[in-house]
Design an enzyme around this catalytic site. Structure first.
Site, short mmCIF file in Angstrom:
data_model
loop_
_atom_site.label_atom_id
_atom_site.label_comp_id
_atom_site.label_asym_id
_atom_site.label_seq_id
_atom_site.Cartn_x
_atom_site.Cartn_y
_atom_site.Cartn_z
N THR A 555 7.38 -67.03 -38.93
CA THR A 555 8.41 -67.57 -39.82
C THR A 555 9.05 -68.76 -39.10
OG1 THR A 555 10.31 -66.41 -38.86
CG2 THR A 555 8.98 -65.19 -40.45
N LYS A 579 9.89 -72.00 -33.23
CA LYS A 579 10.39 -72.66 -32.02
C LYS A 579 11.84 -72.33 -31.69
CE LYS A 579 8.53 -76.76 -33.66
NZ LYS A 579 7.61 -76.20 -34.51
N GLU A 606 2.51 -70.43 -27.59
CA GLU A 606 1.66 -71.63 -27.46
C GLU A 606 1.82 -72.55 -28.67
OE1 GLU A 606 -0.88 -72.73 -24.84
OE2 GLU A 606 -0.03 -74.29 -26.11
N LEU A 613 -3.34 -76.40 -30.06
CA LEU A 613 -3.78 -77.06 -28.82
C LEU A 613 -3.27 -76.32 -27.59
CD1 LEU A 613 -3.09 -80.85 -29.56
CD2 LEU A 613 -5.28 -79.65 -29.60
N ASP A 678 12.46 -81.67 -34.58
CA ASP A 678 11.32 -80.84 -34.23
C ASP A 678 10.65 -81.34 -32.95
OD1 ASP A 678 9.71 -78.60 -35.15
OD2 ASP A 678 8.10 -80.10 -35.22
N LYS A 682 10.32 -79.63 -29.14
CA LYS A 682 9.04 -79.46 -28.43
C LYS A 682 9.11 -80.02 -27.01
CE LYS A 682 6.24 -79.49 -32.62
NZ LYS A 682 5.50 -80.34 -33.54
N GLY A 797 -0.92 -78.07 -39.17
CA GLY A 797 -1.75 -77.51 -40.22
C GLY A 797 -1.87 -76.01 -40.06
#
Ligand code: ADP
Ligand code: ASP
Ligand code: MG
Length: 815
Positions: A555, A579, A606, A613, A678, A682, A797
């Site tokens: 989610t 995240k 990950e 990736l 976002d 990261k 994706g």
């Protein structure tokens, strides 16, 4: 002669009895046989329950008695044609009438002595053996009935009587020498005192009856026919992967049965062991299966650990105190006290300092034991030399059994590290001097998990089971389940991983199946599930207490991210593509990592950066191997990359953003991507994983969205404002295009500081040719100085994110 014993399930109804008679008729063709039968399945429990009710003047005993009667009458009617029924029915009825009189006596006197209980219990076997014997006669088998009470003579402890072996053996030899019939049928479980009073041999005692007869007449083989195909590596009802043990020694079988392998009643082995009569355990319902052979010689080539059994309802008594050191006779007094109370000791451990003795006994006897022991040591307790006895209830004992264990190092280490890894708390440990058995006392609630984990470790080393609890089955979640379903066979064969989905939830409903949800129909299962609740989902995951449990958050919800801690604390791994937790306050991120280490529960994310990736994994490996991070430069937003790769003076900014959202490249709220938040999250996570302490507020975010777009609260308003500011976006495009540059939203971490923002990238830069929704990360470290380590590929994706989650699950599988 062979002796065959058929257990309760084997003779539970007419159909099963027919099967038993087929087996008997085949076996008796070329050999004489003695057939010992149990009561029809569950009858003994019903008989005892009825007696308890009668003795407390509960009239319901009558309906239970009626049920017992109906069952037996039904079998007679099913197996004997009407024309031949009457004599059998009237004898059966006579037995039942006598039983009824006994119950009336209990009811009138409100009394139930062990002697009466034994007589009442004997009716189960009396009825079953009589009825089966009549059916055999009717089928014209050469058979005769013999009441075991005329052969087996015991002491006067009625419910658990001790057999007088020499006189019993003589009776058996006399009878079987005289007997001319091919088949003798006898009731199991029951015996008699020298004065002709009925006794019983303890619950499960029909096995023992058969063994006594086999030993007395020097039978060639003792066969125990039951409802499973032998003695299994562990209780097959609890450990689904358990398999029958082909060959096992008497000693091993004795240890396993003593520690709960109910398939054979522990005293059974002793009489046949002395005469070295082989025991064969067979399945009545699968007679073609080879079963388990029990003999003297263990097969040398077999595994060191033969089986794992367990006993529930154990209490641990601990006697402790400094006054115990060096004073002889403490243990003796303790054991004498328990002996006087007829309390059976299942396990003993003593600390070498002699500071404490621990004793495992049955839960039911715990309070009686405490009173007696506290009384015995009243003086020492009063003078403070010994503490009042400590009683811990609701425990279980697990035992690893194998005669060959003594020749193998490290088995107990492996056993205890497996339990530790699965968060099973060990209360006491005992290892027999002969090293045939290593036992551990644990909480009952953990027994199922512990048994399965140990079984996996010692018998299925090749296959590891992972149990998934998936929260969020939207776009990515659905792809994840589809990939899992598709890969199941491959994982099992190639990676030896058996991955099962036990729970799924979306925001509306949740569903569970402890055996694994069928992945072809999970949508229906979920739709028919109960109302979703994060708290109940966690409770269920915890109470199922399955080994290698993994909670998977698919989610983008903060509420879900707030519950990770509860999972980790219960030794449940967390895999998340969400995240929020890792990008929240540093304190919170750090806390989750600490708890993950402390409770041995992996916490993997990950997919927080670059979807599937291997960015975080690569970074972790660099740091773990001693490298140091100097600089990270990255394009981390698949969505922004997609947007700026497609945006030009030939379309509008809004159109491109809508397309990105449609193709699943943005968060549900596209503003999170376009505002740069976002990306900031990261780079924050990458900086933290590199060992730096950083907060989201410390990151400089050079956003390119107009203030007004940033301030919108709905997707609709957001798109409207993008449309309104089209000229602003065209201007951004033009500035870059005029310089022959491309627009990339770049995240940089250097010298402990991080920033994100739109940059003009010239054609000779590695970021220039980044296509579609691709991500790229450059790591500049001690080892990678001039040429950074690059990770590049599709970074957004549903499919790639799902496969990133999948990769984390597999990482846990290899743990
Ligand atoms: P019966 O009525 O034939 O005497 P039991 O119920 O007494 O049968 O014993 C058979 C049962 O023992 C099996 O159905 C199984 O549930 C249980 N059991 C426990 N541990 C083991 C084991 N290690 N191997 C086989 N069966 C076991
Ligand atoms: N019928 C008895 C019991 O249930 C004995 C046996 O089945 O072995 O305990
Ligand atoms: Mg049994």
């Amino acid at each position: 002669m062979n002796v065959l014993k058929f257990g309760g399930t084997s003779v539970a109804n007419a159909q099963n009895i027919s099967q038993v008679i087929d087996i008997i008729s085949k076996t008796s063709q070329d050999k004489k046989v003695a057939i010992v039968v149990s009561a029809f399945g569950n009858t003994t429990n019903m008989l005892l329950k009825t007696a308890e009710l009668a003795a407390i003047k509960d009239e319901h005993y009558k309906s239970l008695l009626q049920e017992i009667e109906n069952r037996h009458m039904q079998v007679v009617k099913d197996l004997i044609p009407v024309t031949a029924q009457s004599a059998i029915i009237s004898h059966t009825k006579r037995l039942l009438n006598y039983l009824e009189t006994l119950y009336e006596g209990c009811f009138l006197l409100s009394e139930l002595t062990p002697k009466t209980l034994a007589t009442i219990a004997s009716f189960g076997e009396l009825l079953s053996s009589y009825i089966i014997s009549e059916v055999m006669k009717f089928r014209e088998l050469d058979s005769i009935y013999k009441d075991s009470r005329e052969l087996i003579i015991t002491s006067e402890s009625y419910e658990n009587a001790q057999v007088e072996m020499s006189i019993t053996a003589k009776n058996c030899v006399d009878f079987f020498t005289e007997n001319k019939h091919q088949i003798v049928i006898l009731p199991g479980f029951i015996a008699e005192t020298e004065n002709g009073q009925t006794t019983t041999l303890g619950r499960g005692g029909s096995d023992y009856t058969a063994a006594i007869i086999a030993a007395a007449v020097d039978a060639s083989q003792l066969q125990i026919w039951t409802d499973v195909s032998g003695m299994y590596t562990s209780n097959p009802r609890i450990v689904k992967q358990a398999t029958p043990i082909p060959h096992i020694s008497y000693q091993e079988a004795m240890e396993l049965s003593h520690f709960g392998a109910k398939v054979i009643y522990p005293p059974t082995i002793q009489p046949v062991l002395e005469k070295e009569i082989p025991i064969l355990i067979k399945n009545t319902f699968r007679p073609e299966d080879s079963g388990t052979l029990i003999t003297k010689e263990p097969n040398e080539k077999q595994q060191a650990v033969k089986g794992i059994s367990y006993i529930e309802n154990i209490s641990l008594l601990t006697l402790e105190g400094s006054g115990m050191i060096g004073i002889p006779g403490f243990s003796k007094r303790l054991f004498e006290t328990l002996l006087a109370q007829k309390i059976n000791i299942v396990l003993i451990t003593q600390a070498s300092s002699e500071h404490s003795i621990c004793i495992g006994i049955n839960d039911k006897e715990a309070s009686k034991a405490k009173i007696a022991i506290d009384e015995t040591f009243a003086y020492e307790i009063a003078s403070g030399k010994v503490d009042p006895i400590l009683v811990e209830q609701q425990l279980a004992i697990l035992a690893l059994v194998g005669e060959n264990m003594k020749n193998h190092q490290g088995l107990s280490g492996k056993m205890f590290s497996t339990l530790g890894r699965n968060n099973v708390n060990i209360r006491a440990i005992a290892q027999g001097a002969s090293e045939k058995n290593i036992s551990a006392v644990i909480n009952s609630d953990d027994a199922k998990k512990a048994l399965n984990a140990l079984h996996e470790e010692f018998f299925e080393e090749k296959i590891k089971q992972l149990n998934l609890f998936v929260i969020g089955v939207g776009n990515v979640g659905e792809r994840f389940l589809a990939q899992l379903h598709q890969q199941n066979d491959f994982l099992l064969e190639q990676l030896k991983l058996n991955i099962r989905v036990i729970g799924v939830s979306n925001s509306r409903t949740m569903a569970f199946n402890a055996e694994g949800i069928d992945l072809t129909t999970w949508k229906n299962t979920l739709a028919e599930g109960e109302e979703a609740s994060l708290e109940d989902f966690h409770k269920m995951t915890k109470s199922l207490n399955l080994r290698n449990s993994i909670c998977i958050d698919i989610t983008a919800s903060e509420t879900v991210s707030n519950v990770y801690e509860h999972y980790l604390r219960n030794n449940i791994a967390v895999v998340t593509c969400n995240k929020i937790a890792c990008a929240s306050q540093y304190e919170n991120y750090q806390n989750l990592k600490r708890i993950s280490r402390k409770y041995n529960a992996p916490f993997l994310f990950e997919t927080n950066v670059g979807a599937g990736l291997p960015i975080i994994d690569t970074l972790k490996n660099l740091i773990a191997s001693g490298d140091r991070m100097h600089k990270i430069q990255a394009v981390l937003s698949g969505s922004l990359n997609f947007v700026f790769n497609n945006f030009s003076n030939e379309n509008t900014f809004k159109e491109v953003v809508i397309q990105a959202q449609k193709e699943g490249y943005t968060e549900p709220d596209p503003k999170i991507d376009l505002s740069g938040v976002d990306v900031a999250r990261k780079i924050l996570i990458l900086a933290r994983e590199s060992g730096y302490i950083l907060e989201l507020e410390d990151i400089q975010n050079n956003a390119f969205l107009p203030e007004e777009s940033l301030a919108t609260t709905t997707n609709e308003d957001f798109y409207a404002s993008l449309e309104k500011h089209e000229a602003h976006f065209q201007n951004i495009y033009k500035e870059a295009n005029d310089k022959n540059c491309r627009l990339k939203y770049v995240a940089t971490f250097e010298g402990g500081k991080a920033k994100v923002g739109l940059q003009h990238i010239p054609s000779d830069h590695p970021f220039y040719n980044l296509e579609g929704s691709d991500n790229i990360v450059l790591f500049f470290t001690d080892r990678y100085v001039a040429q950074p380590l690059q990770v590049k590929g599709a970074g957004a994706g549903a499919d790639v994110t799902a496969s990133g989650i999948f990769a984390d699950v597999i990482r846990i599988g290899k743990f």
